[in-house]
Design a protein around this motif. Structure first.
Motif, short mmCIF file in Angstrom:
data_model
loop_
_atom_site.label_atom_id
_atom_site.label_comp_id
_atom_site.label_asym_id
_atom_site.label_seq_id
_atom_site.Cartn_x
_atom_site.Cartn_y
_atom_site.Cartn_z
N VAL A 72 0.84 -1.21 0.00
CA VAL A 72 0.00 0.00 0.00
C VAL A 72 0.88 1.26 0.00
O VAL A 72 0.58 2.23 -0.69
CB VAL A 72 -0.96 0.00 1.21
CG1 VAL A 72 -1.78 1.29 1.24
CG2 VAL A 72 -1.89 -1.19 1.14
N ASN A 73 1.97 1.24 0.76
CA ASN A 73 2.92 2.37 0.74
C ASN A 73 3.43 2.61 -0.67
O ASN A 73 3.49 3.75 -1.14
CB ASN A 73 4.11 2.08 1.66
CG ASN A 73 3.79 2.26 3.13
OD1 ASN A 73 2.73 2.75 3.49
ND2 ASN A 73 4.70 1.83 3.99
N ALA A 74 3.83 1.52 -1.34
CA ALA A 74 4.36 1.63 -2.70
C ALA A 74 3.31 2.17 -3.66
O ALA A 74 3.62 2.98 -4.54
CB ALA A 74 4.86 0.26 -3.17
N ASN A 75 2.06 1.74 -3.47
CA ASN A 75 0.96 2.19 -4.32
C ASN A 75 0.79 3.71 -4.21
O ASN A 75 0.56 4.39 -5.21
CB ASN A 75 -0.33 1.48 -3.90
CG ASN A 75 -1.53 1.94 -4.70
OD1 ASN A 75 -1.47 2.02 -5.92
ND2 ASN A 75 -2.61 2.26 -4.02
N SER A 156 -12.21 1.46 0.26
CA SER A 156 -12.04 2.59 -0.67
C SER A 156 -11.31 2.15 -1.94
O SER A 156 -11.52 2.74 -3.01
CB SER A 156 -11.27 3.72 0.00
OG SER A 156 -12.01 4.26 1.08
N PHE A 157 -10.47 1.13 -1.82
CA PHE A 157 -9.77 0.61 -3.00
C PHE A 157 -10.76 -0.11 -3.92
O PHE A 157 -10.71 0.06 -5.15
CB PHE A 157 -8.66 -0.35 -2.57
CG PHE A 157 -7.98 -1.05 -3.73
CD1 PHE A 157 -7.03 -0.41 -4.49
CD2 PHE A 157 -8.30 -2.37 -4.04
CE1 PHE A 157 -6.40 -1.05 -5.56
CE2 PHE A 157 -7.68 -3.02 -5.10
CZ PHE A 157 -6.73 -2.36 -5.86
N PHE A 158 -11.65 -0.91 -3.36
CA PHE A 158 -12.57 -1.71 -4.17
C PHE A 158 -13.78 -0.91 -4.65
O PHE A 158 -14.25 -1.12 -5.77
CB PHE A 158 -13.03 -2.94 -3.37
CG PHE A 158 -11.93 -3.91 -3.08
CD1 PHE A 158 -11.35 -4.65 -4.10
CD2 PHE A 158 -11.44 -4.08 -1.79
CE1 PHE A 158 -10.32 -5.55 -3.85
CE2 PHE A 158 -10.41 -4.97 -1.52
CZ PHE A 158 -9.84 -5.70 -2.56
N PHE A 159 -14.30 0.00 -3.82
CA PHE A 159 -15.43 0.84 -4.24
C PHE A 159 -14.89 2.07 -4.96
O PHE A 159 -14.94 3.19 -4.45
CB PHE A 159 -16.28 1.23 -3.03
CG PHE A 159 -17.15 0.11 -2.53
CD1 PHE A 159 -18.35 -0.21 -3.15
CD2 PHE A 159 -16.76 -0.64 -1.43
CE1 PHE A 159 -19.14 -1.24 -2.70
CE2 PHE A 159 -17.55 -1.68 -0.96
CZ PHE A 159 -18.75 -1.98 -1.59
N ASP A 160 -14.39 1.85 -6.15
CA ASP A 160 -13.80 2.92 -6.97
C ASP A 160 -14.35 2.75 -8.38
O ASP A 160 -14.06 1.75 -9.05
CB ASP A 160 -12.28 2.81 -6.96
CG ASP A 160 -11.60 3.88 -7.81
OD1 ASP A 160 -12.31 4.71 -8.40
OD2 ASP A 160 -10.36 3.87 -7.88
N HIS A 161 -15.17 3.70 -8.84
CA HIS A 161 -15.83 3.55 -10.16
C HIS A 161 -14.83 3.60 -11.31
O HIS A 161 -15.15 3.19 -12.43
CB HIS A 161 -16.91 4.62 -10.34
CG HIS A 161 -16.38 6.01 -10.46
ND1 HIS A 161 -16.03 6.78 -9.37
CD2 HIS A 161 -16.15 6.78 -11.56
CE1 HIS A 161 -15.60 7.96 -9.78
NE2 HIS A 161 -15.65 7.99 -11.10
N GLU A 306 -1.70 -5.70 -5.68
CA GLU A 306 -2.39 -4.70 -4.87
C GLU A 306 -3.70 -5.25 -4.32
O GLU A 306 -4.06 -5.01 -3.16
CB GLU A 306 -2.71 -3.46 -5.71
CG GLU A 306 -1.55 -2.51 -5.89
CD GLU A 306 -1.96 -1.35 -6.77
OE1 GLU A 306 -2.42 -0.34 -6.23
OE2 GLU A 306 -1.84 -1.46 -8.00
N HIS A 307 -4.41 -6.00 -5.15
CA HIS A 307 -5.70 -6.56 -4.73
C HIS A 307 -5.51 -7.47 -3.51
O HIS A 307 -6.27 -7.40 -2.54
CB HIS A 307 -6.33 -7.37 -5.87
CG HIS A 307 -6.64 -6.55 -7.09
ND1 HIS A 307 -5.66 -6.00 -7.88
CD2 HIS A 307 -7.82 -6.22 -7.66
CE1 HIS A 307 -6.22 -5.34 -8.88
NE2 HIS A 307 -7.54 -5.46 -8.77
N GLY A 308 -4.46 -8.32 -3.58
CA GLY A 308 -4.17 -9.21 -2.46
C GLY A 308 -3.88 -8.44 -1.19
O GLY A 308 -4.35 -8.81 -0.10
N LEU A 345 -0.07 -12.93 -5.96
CA LEU A 345 1.16 -12.95 -6.75
C LEU A 345 1.13 -14.11 -7.74
O LEU A 345 1.46 -13.93 -8.93
CB LEU A 345 2.37 -13.07 -5.82
CG LEU A 345 3.75 -13.13 -6.48
CD1 LEU A 345 4.04 -11.85 -7.26
CD2 LEU A 345 4.84 -13.36 -5.43
N TRP A 346 0.72 -15.28 -7.27
CA TRP A 346 0.62 -16.46 -8.14
C TRP A 346 -0.40 -16.21 -9.26
O TRP A 346 -0.14 -16.55 -10.42
CB TRP A 346 0.20 -17.68 -7.29
CG TRP A 346 -0.13 -18.90 -8.11
CD1 TRP A 346 0.74 -19.76 -8.70
CD2 TRP A 346 -1.44 -19.36 -8.45
NE1 TRP A 346 0.06 -20.74 -9.37
CE2 TRP A 346 -1.28 -20.52 -9.24
CE3 TRP A 346 -2.74 -18.92 -8.16
CZ2 TRP A 346 -2.37 -21.25 -9.74
CZ3 TRP A 346 -3.82 -19.63 -8.66
CH2 TRP A 346 -3.63 -20.77 -9.43
#
Length: 359
Positions: A72-75, A156-161, A306-308, A345-346
């Motif tokens: 998340v920091n890297a993002n 907030s990451f997933f609820f993003d139009h 990022e999703h993981g 990652l896999w």
């Protein structure tokens, strides 16, 4: 430091080990300090080895709990200007190590026991069991605050139009569709808080709920403040992105990640200074992982990573809500997050192979 220069330099990529050079140095110094502390405290070889081992275990615990933190920091860092990248990786790590691993536990005791900072330090040094008891009693509001903040970060990451890459398509597709409903994340978090507060005793339920509201308000205030600060920076300096606002967001995020590790560390030792050494070593590895992820463009290369991390954040927030009801070992928390990131990652590697074959 060379690593910071590499962040925005387009030159040759450093080897993996070189990213962790400072982490290795801090590990050696930290473990040596731990052994010295063990000898001073116990005066025996067995006692010294015991403290040494606890420092090492705490470092591993912190690293396992913080994989998602680094991602998340890297993002966030990849959108920050080089100046603010360097500031976060220097000032930010000082705040993370000294602020969250030393000052934060002291501050809790200052507030909970209504004593001065120096008295809290003396209490930590001379009465570690009493210090640990006060920390343990403060776990309920910390879990509610940190869990709420982290759940807002994850949702907030997933609820993003505007989100166009989905890992778990049936779920994330629906989340993206409903993202246009204003305040849907806030509603989900508040419903979750209400459900968990129903399982607590009335007095505890009130503390849990009010602390959760403060966690929610902190997230919203950081978002608003971040937007105002960064938009004013853009007006002053064209093209500047993710400055002071993003820095503040990352610091509060690191604090929320740290709650679980700091509280969990007291299960291994009641000595604040041993905890600070172990978790401080772990925090350095998180910094190194963050630098490596940003410089190598790993988030772009592995599309579901990022999703993981954000699924792991949501899972961690739920675990923090469950903690006041039943104890969940930190090992399970760390392994759970690492497993989700490993699966993502896999899945990313598999997707890359399939698309290269079709390409």
């Amino acid at each position: 430091m060379q690593q910071e220069n590499n962040l925005s330099a387009g030159g040759t990529r450093a080897s993996t080990l070189s990213y962790f050079r400072w982490s290795f140095i801090v590990t050696v110094l930290g473990l040596a300090l731990g052994a010295f502390l063990g000898w001073e405290m116990t005066g025996t070889v067995g006692g010294t080895l015991s403290i040494f081992f606890i420092c090492a275990v705490l470092a591993v615990l912190e690293i396992s709990l913080s994989f998602d933190n680094a991602i998340v920091n890297a993002n966030k860092l990849k959108d920050m200007t080089p100046v603010w990248q360097r500031r976060f990786l220097t000032w930010g790590i000082l705040i993370a190590v000294f602020g969250m691993r030393i000052v934060f536990p002291l501050l809790i005791v200052v507030i909970a026991a209504n004593i001065g900072p120096w008295q809290a330090m003396v209490l930590a040094a001379t009465q570690p069991d009493e210090y640990s008891r006060i920390m343990h009693d403060a776990h309920l509001p910390i879990a509610a605050f940190g869990g709420t903040f982290l759940m807002m970060v994850g949702l907030s990451f997933f609820f993003d139009h505007e989100k166009d890459v989905h890992w778990v398509k049936w779920l994330e597709g629906k989340m993206q569709r409903y993202a246009t409903i204003r305040g849907i994340e806030v509603a989900i978090v508040l419903i979750t808080v209400l459900i968990f507060s129903r399982f607590l005793e009335p007095a505890e339920s009130q503390i849990f709920f009010s602390s959760a509201i403060w966690g929610l308000l902190t997230f919203l205030l950081v978002e608003v403040l971040g937007g105002l600060l960064d938009s004013s920076q853009e007006a002053l300096q064209a093209g500047a992105k993710g400055g002071l606002g993003a820095f503040l967001y990352l610091e509060v995020l690191d604090a929320s990640f740290s709650f679980d590790g700091v509280i969990g560390a007291f299960a291994l030792t009641h000595n604040l200074f041993v905890i600070a050494i172990g978790l401080g070593i772990g925090a350095m590895y998180v910094r190194s992982m963050t630098i490596m992820l940003v410089e190598r463009g790993t988030l772009a290369e592995y599309r579901f990573l990022e999703h993981g991390a954000f699924y792991a954040i949501v899972a961690l927030s739920i675990i923090m809500f469950i903690q006041p009801l039943m104890h969940i070992p930190e090992v399970i928390t760390g392994l759970g997050g690492a497993t989700l990131i490993g699966i993502s990652l896999w899945a990313s590697i598999r997707w890359n192979r399939q698309n290269h074959e079709h390409g």
